[in-house]
Write a protein that holds these residues in place. Structure first.
Motif, mmCIF file in Angstrom:
data_model
loop_
_atom_site.group_PDB
_atom_site.id
_atom_site.type_symbol
_atom_site.label_atom_id
_atom_site.label_comp_id
_atom_site.label_asym_id
_atom_site.label_seq_id
_atom_site.Cartn_x
_atom_site.Cartn_y
_atom_site.Cartn_z
ATOM 1 N N LYS A 10 0.826 -1.209 0.000
ATOM 2 C CA LYS A 10 0.000 0.000 0.000
ATOM 3 C C LYS A 10 0.862 1.261 0.000
ATOM 4 O O LYS A 10 0.553 2.242 -0.687
ATOM 5 N N ILE A 11 1.939 1.242 0.770
ATOM 6 C CA ILE A 11 2.835 2.403 0.781
ATOM 7 C C ILE A 11 3.539 2.532 -0.559
ATOM 8 O O ILE A 11 3.696 3.639 -1.095
ATOM 9 N N LYS A 12 3.949 1.396 -1.131
ATOM 10 C CA LYS A 12 4.576 1.432 -2.459
ATOM 11 C C LYS A 12 3.616 2.015 -3.492
ATOM 12 O O LYS A 12 4.021 2.793 -4.366
ATOM 13 N N GLU A 13 2.346 1.631 -3.404
ATOM 14 C CA GLU A 13 1.351 2.153 -4.351
ATOM 15 C C GLU A 13 1.233 3.664 -4.237
ATOM 16 O O GLU A 13 1.062 4.368 -5.246
ATOM 17 N N MET A 14 1.327 4.188 -3.020
ATOM 18 C CA MET A 14 1.266 5.637 -2.830
ATOM 19 C C MET A 14 2.460 6.315 -3.494
ATOM 20 O O MET A 14 2.326 7.404 -4.066
ATOM 21 N N ILE A 15 3.614 5.655 -3.423
ATOM 22 C CA ILE A 15 4.818 6.227 -4.020
ATOM 23 C C ILE A 15 4.752 6.146 -5.546
ATOM 24 O O ILE A 15 4.991 7.129 -6.252
ATOM 25 N N VAL A 16 4.404 4.960 -6.050
ATOM 26 C CA VAL A 16 4.319 4.767 -7.502
ATOM 27 C C VAL A 16 3.245 5.666 -8.111
ATOM 28 O O VAL A 16 3.412 6.222 -9.207
ATOM 29 N N GLY A 17 2.148 5.839 -7.384
ATOM 30 C CA GLY A 17 1.046 6.657 -7.889
ATOM 31 C C GLY A 17 1.275 8.151 -7.758
ATOM 32 O O GLY A 17 0.444 8.946 -8.211
ATOM 33 N N GLY A 18 2.383 8.545 -7.129
ATOM 34 C CA GLY A 18 2.697 9.965 -7.018
ATOM 35 C C GLY A 18 2.079 10.655 -5.821
ATOM 36 O O GLY A 18 2.250 11.868 -5.643
ATOM 37 N N VAL A 19 1.359 9.912 -4.989
ATOM 38 C CA VAL A 19 0.797 10.506 -3.773
ATOM 39 C C VAL A 19 1.927 10.902 -2.833
ATOM 40 O O VAL A 19 1.881 11.950 -2.177
ATOM 41 N N LEU A 20 2.927 10.039 -2.748
ATOM 42 C CA LEU A 20 4.145 10.341 -1.991
ATOM 43 C C LEU A 20 5.300 10.424 -2.990
ATOM 44 O O LEU A 20 5.649 9.435 -3.619
ATOM 45 N N ARG A 21 5.872 11.596 -3.120
ATOM 46 C CA ARG A 21 6.951 11.790 -4.082
ATOM 47 C C ARG A 21 8.310 11.685 -3.392
ATOM 48 O O ARG A 21 8.399 11.762 -2.164
ATOM 49 N N PRO A 22 9.375 11.498 -4.172
ATOM 50 C CA PRO A 22 10.717 11.455 -3.567
ATOM 51 C C PRO A 22 10.960 12.672 -2.679
ATOM 52 O O PRO A 22 10.693 13.808 -3.081
ATOM 53 N N GLY A 23 11.403 12.406 -1.451
ATOM 54 C CA GLY A 23 11.673 13.480 -0.498
ATOM 55 C C GLY A 23 10.484 13.871 0.344
ATOM 56 O O GLY A 23 10.624 14.654 1.297
ATOM 57 N N ALA A 24 9.288 13.351 0.045
ATOM 58 C CA ALA A 24 8.084 13.718 0.787
ATOM 59 C C ALA A 24 8.080 13.082 2.176
ATOM 60 O O ALA A 24 8.560 11.964 2.369
ATOM 61 N N ARG A 25 7.526 13.801 3.119
ATOM 62 C CA ARG A 25 7.408 13.289 4.491
ATOM 63 C C ARG A 25 6.130 12.474 4.611
ATOM 64 O O ARG A 25 5.066 12.883 4.135
ATOM 65 N N LEU A 26 6.215 11.299 5.245
ATOM 66 C CA LEU A 26 5.031 10.478 5.461
ATOM 67 C C LEU A 26 4.118 11.148 6.480
ATOM 68 O O LEU A 26 4.600 11.803 7.419
ATOM 69 N N PRO A 27 2.813 11.009 6.331
ATOM 70 C CA PRO A 27 1.895 11.502 7.368
ATOM 71 C C PRO A 27 2.216 10.829 8.694
ATOM 72 O O PRO A 27 2.869 9.783 8.737
ATOM 73 N N ASN A 28 1.750 11.435 9.779
ATOM 74 C CA ASN A 28 2.035 10.816 11.081
ATOM 75 C C ASN A 28 1.401 9.432 11.150
ATOM 76 O O ASN A 28 0.467 9.105 10.402
ATOM 77 N N GLU A 29 1.908 8.637 12.054
ATOM 78 C CA GLU A 29 1.542 7.221 12.117
ATOM 79 C C GLU A 29 0.039 7.004 12.261
ATOM 80 O O GLU A 29 -0.552 6.153 11.583
ATOM 81 N N ALA A 30 -0.596 7.774 13.125
ATOM 82 C CA ALA A 30 -2.035 7.595 13.359
ATOM 83 C C ALA A 30 -2.835 7.879 12.084
ATOM 84 O O ALA A 30 -3.732 7.118 11.711
ATOM 85 N N ASP A 31 -2.501 8.976 11.415
ATOM 86 C CA ASP A 31 -3.243 9.353 10.210
ATOM 87 C C ASP A 31 -3.010 8.348 9.082
ATOM 88 O O ASP A 31 -3.949 7.976 8.360
ATOM 89 N N LEU A 32 -1.749 7.937 8.908
ATOM 90 C CA LEU A 32 -1.436 7.023 7.798
ATOM 91 C C LEU A 32 -2.059 5.652 8.028
ATOM 92 O O LEU A 32 -2.570 5.025 7.084
ATOM 93 N N SER A 33 -2.042 5.150 9.267
ATOM 94 C CA SER A 33 -2.633 3.842 9.548
ATOM 95 C C SER A 33 -4.135 3.876 9.298
ATOM 96 O O SER A 33 -4.716 2.917 8.765
ATOM 97 N N GLU A 34 -4.797 4.991 9.650
ATOM 98 C CA GLU A 34 -6.231 5.122 9.388
ATOM 99 C C GLU A 34 -6.498 5.229 7.893
ATOM 100 O O GLU A 34 -7.443 4.607 7.364
#
Length: 241
Positions: A10-34
């Motif tokens: 799921k995290i890889k899909e976010m990266i491949v899909g451009g939701v998370l770009r190189p250098g981007a900060r991941l959302p905090n743990e609570a938000d991302l897990s939800e």
């Protein structure tokens, strides 16, 4: 598929899909897990795994970020496979090395600068005087790295480095038996043979002879393949350190 594997995907899909770009900060743990519908423990495991793969980078006190995703950095995770390879697996890695290294030497013959050729000569001279195997192998690695780097493709340089790691080279040098010489002359050790093969590669590079450089490089890798094939036949393969 295990829950942790699902989280990784799921995290890889976010990266491949451009939701998370190189250098981007991941959302905090609570938000991302939800957001991903994952437990926080599964998310932590996924982040640890992706960090080991160099896909994510954790910065103390600042959070977790997507790495630059440079291919040569991501490839470094493959080095462990080369370190632990034995038998057929080690032969397969050498086959790939034989496919790549000769054309790299051919390209380098036309690209190496005078300073780089001088650096190669200095490495050969130092390797001839190396006091132990460890020093010889470090110089061996630097010799091949200098040739690969001349091509200017960091992905190729990294891949070639992975195909023949320090651990693998040490096991080969220690494992290869001395080669009997004709006429009762002293036998040739693996280290001496490797040095002679390096000299042949250097002469071809200095002459700017691409075909000869490729041939000398192919002979060098084939010599290791020949030994390894013999070891596989008698069950020894790549010897343990």
């Amino acid at each position: 598929m295990a829950v942790t594997d699902q989280a990784i995907e799921k995290i890889k899909e976010m990266i491949v899909g451009g939701v998370l770009r190189p250098g981007a900060r991941l959302p905090n743990e609570a938000d991302l897990s939800e957001q991903l519908g994952l437990s926080r423990s599964s998310l932590r495991e996924a982040v640890r795994a992706l960090t080991a793969m160099r896909i994510l980078v954790t910065k103390q006190g600042d959070g977790t970020f997507v790495s630059g995703l440079e291919p040569h950095l991501l490839l470094e995770a493959m080095a462990f496979a080369a370190d632990v390879s034995h038998g057929a697996s080690a032969q397969q890695l050498l086959q790939v090395r034989r496919l790549l290294e000769p054309p790299v030497a051919a390209l380098a013959a036309g690209l190496l600068t005078g300073d780089q050729l001088g650096a190669l000569r200095a490495l050969l001279d130092r390797s001839a005087e190396a006091e132990d195997i460890e020093e010889f192998i470090e110089l061996d690695i630097e010799f091949h790295r200098t040739i690969a780097d001349a091509v200017g493709n960091p992905v190729l340089s990294t891949l070639l480095g992975i195909l023949s790691t320090h651990t693998q080279r040490l096991r080969i040098i220690r494992g290869r038996a001395p080669r009997p010489a004709a006429g009762g002359a002293p036998s040739t050790t693996a280290r001496e043979q490797a040095h002679r093969e390096h000299e042949a590669i250097w002469r071809a590079l200095t002459a700017r002879d691409a075909l000869l450089a490729a041939s000398a490089s192919a002979v060098h890798v084939a010599a290791v393949e020949e030994w390894l094939a013999g070891g596989a036949a008698d069950g020894s393969g790549l010897l343990d350190p």
